[in-house]
Enzyme design. Structure first.
Site, short mmCIF file in Angstrom:
data_model
loop_
_atom_site.label_atom_id
_atom_site.label_comp_id
_atom_site.label_asym_id
_atom_site.label_seq_id
_atom_site.Cartn_x
_atom_site.Cartn_y
_atom_site.Cartn_z
N ASP A 116 46.78 38.63 44.12
CA ASP A 116 45.73 39.59 44.46
C ASP A 116 45.34 40.38 43.21
OD1 ASP A 116 44.02 41.47 45.99
OD2 ASP A 116 45.06 40.62 47.71
N HIS A 164 39.51 38.80 44.88
CA HIS A 164 40.87 39.35 44.86
C HIS A 164 41.62 38.85 43.64
CE1 HIS A 164 41.30 41.57 48.70
NE2 HIS A 164 40.30 40.79 49.08
N GLU A 219 36.37 39.02 51.28
CA GLU A 219 35.93 40.16 50.47
C GLU A 219 35.57 39.72 49.05
OE1 GLU A 219 38.27 43.86 52.43
OE2 GLU A 219 39.51 42.59 51.17
#
Ligand SMILES: [Zn+2]
Length: 394
Positions: free
Chosen positions: A108, A171, A236
């Protein structure tokens, strides 16, 4: 309590069992290895809860099997590293509650935890950050290949499959700190992220070195994890840098793509083809736009209050669905009003968790594509095993 018989009865189904408690002792029949494990666990649970009573365990018959094949939990060592010895304690509890998939979120913005041969800066740069939320304390962690193999074996002995996650294309701020050249606009001064929230850095699909890198990553996953399932994240991922990138723009024009979402679909397709070379298949966090995935793929419904819609749209698109709707399934969320929520978490009581019907009352015709349930435990704010277990097990 004495086990008087322990028989295999394939007609029950491989993960089903029948436990008969009599005054003389217990008879277990199970459909297969998993069913036998679950039967023995149920017996253990009865003993743990009832054996102290003067009457002991009540006589009776339990015939049981899981509703869904997928019963997962996700841990997040990318945000706070979890040593293997702690992960094993987490796995012991998973086995006690009959979970069968451990999903490890390995990468991440805040850290990269998988070593990949030929890419030493993953360890020297991407696995470390200067601090967490301004605490001034450096944080770091990287598994070794041997440790991960050890975890896989430990899980397998408990009927649990390990699913690795490599989040793409977003990410990825930790990767951007180590290998800025993989990104649309390389920033040599990029740092591994020290706070929560998202980054705009997406890997650039037009750079050959990106594909060479992921080929090496997937090969390493193949060597470590016997599971052929690889979670690719896909969540995202703001496309504003793809929109501006000259290489990406040129590629979109050349391919006649109308926007960056079409580029995302093509990116996922190329990632899937790369996995396919190793016999691996992808999973994704579902982002509401069913068109960017490909029929037959498996996605996770995770966004708040979008579960019903996700069931309908993924059914139409021919996708499989795993239910992880955050208002029921995110176990890092607070358990009672007033418990700290870091500003974005809904209170998720034990009752609320148990109220989840993954199909939301829909028929098999409407919801037969649901493969199971999944409980993520995000760890932006869970620095160690004690915090983790405190949030997960009220
Ligand atoms: Zn680009």
């Amino acid at each position: 309590m004495k086990l008087l018989s322990d028989k295999t009865s394939p007609a029950l189904g491989k993960d089903a069992y029948r436990l008969a408690v009599t005054p003389q002792g217990v008879h277990l029949a199970s459909g297969g290895r998993e069913g036998r494990m679950y039967g023995l666990v149920t017996l253990q649970q009865l003993q743990d809860q009832l054996a102290a009573q003067p009457e002991g365990i009540p006589c009776g018959v339990i015939t049981d099997k899981p509703r869904y094949p997928w019963r997962g939990m996700m841990v997040d060592p990318a945000r706070h590293f979890i040593p293997i010895k702690d992960l094993k304690k987490f796995v012991d509890l998973m086995a006690y509650y009959k979970f069968n998939k451990l999903h490890v979120h390995l990468t991440d913005n805040q850290g990269w935890r998988l070593p990949v041969p030929g890419y030493p800066r993953l360890k020297s740069v991407a696995s470390k950050r200067e601090e967490s939320f301004g605490d001034g304390i450096p944080h770091e962690g990287m598994y070794t290949r041997q440790e991960l193999k050890d975890l896989v074996a430990y899980c397998a002995a408990r009927g649990i499959e390990v699913i690795p996650e490599i989040d793409v294309p977003g990410h990825n701020q930790a990767l951007a700190a180590a290998y800025p050249e993989f990104f649309c606009f390389p920033k040599p001064d990029m740092k591994v992220r020290t706070v929560a929230g998202n980054s705009k850095e997406l890997v650039c699909p037009q750079k050959p070195e990106v594909w060479k890198f992921y080929a090496a990553v997937f090969k390493e996953l193949k060597d470590i994890f016997p599971s052929n399932t690889v979670h690719l994240g896909g969540d995202e991922a703001p496309t504003e840098l793809w929109k501006k990138c000259p290489l990406c723009r040129e590629a979109r024009t050349k391919a006649g793509m109308k926007d960056e979402q079409e580029q995302m679909r093509a990116f996922f397709a190329k990632m899937t083809a790369l996995l396919d070379k190793n016999g691996q298949t992808p999973q994704f966090w579902y982002e509401g736009n069913a068109d960017i995935y490909h029929p037959g793929e498996t996605v996770y419904a995770w966004r708040q209050d979008q579960a019903r819609q996700a069931i309908e749209k993924t059914k139409k698109a021919g996708l499989n669905l795993i239910m992880a709707s955050n208002e029921y399934c995110y176990l890092d969320f607070p358990q009672f009003p007033g418990q700290y929520n870091w500003g974005w978490m809904q209170t998720t009581t034990l009752q609320k968790c148990y109220e989840l019907d993954p199909a939301f009352g829909k028929s098999t015709a409407e919801a037969g594509h649901i493969r199971g349930v999944h409980a993520p435990v995000w760890a932006e704010h869970l620095p160690d095993l004690n915090h983790l277990l405190y949030r997960v097990y009220p």
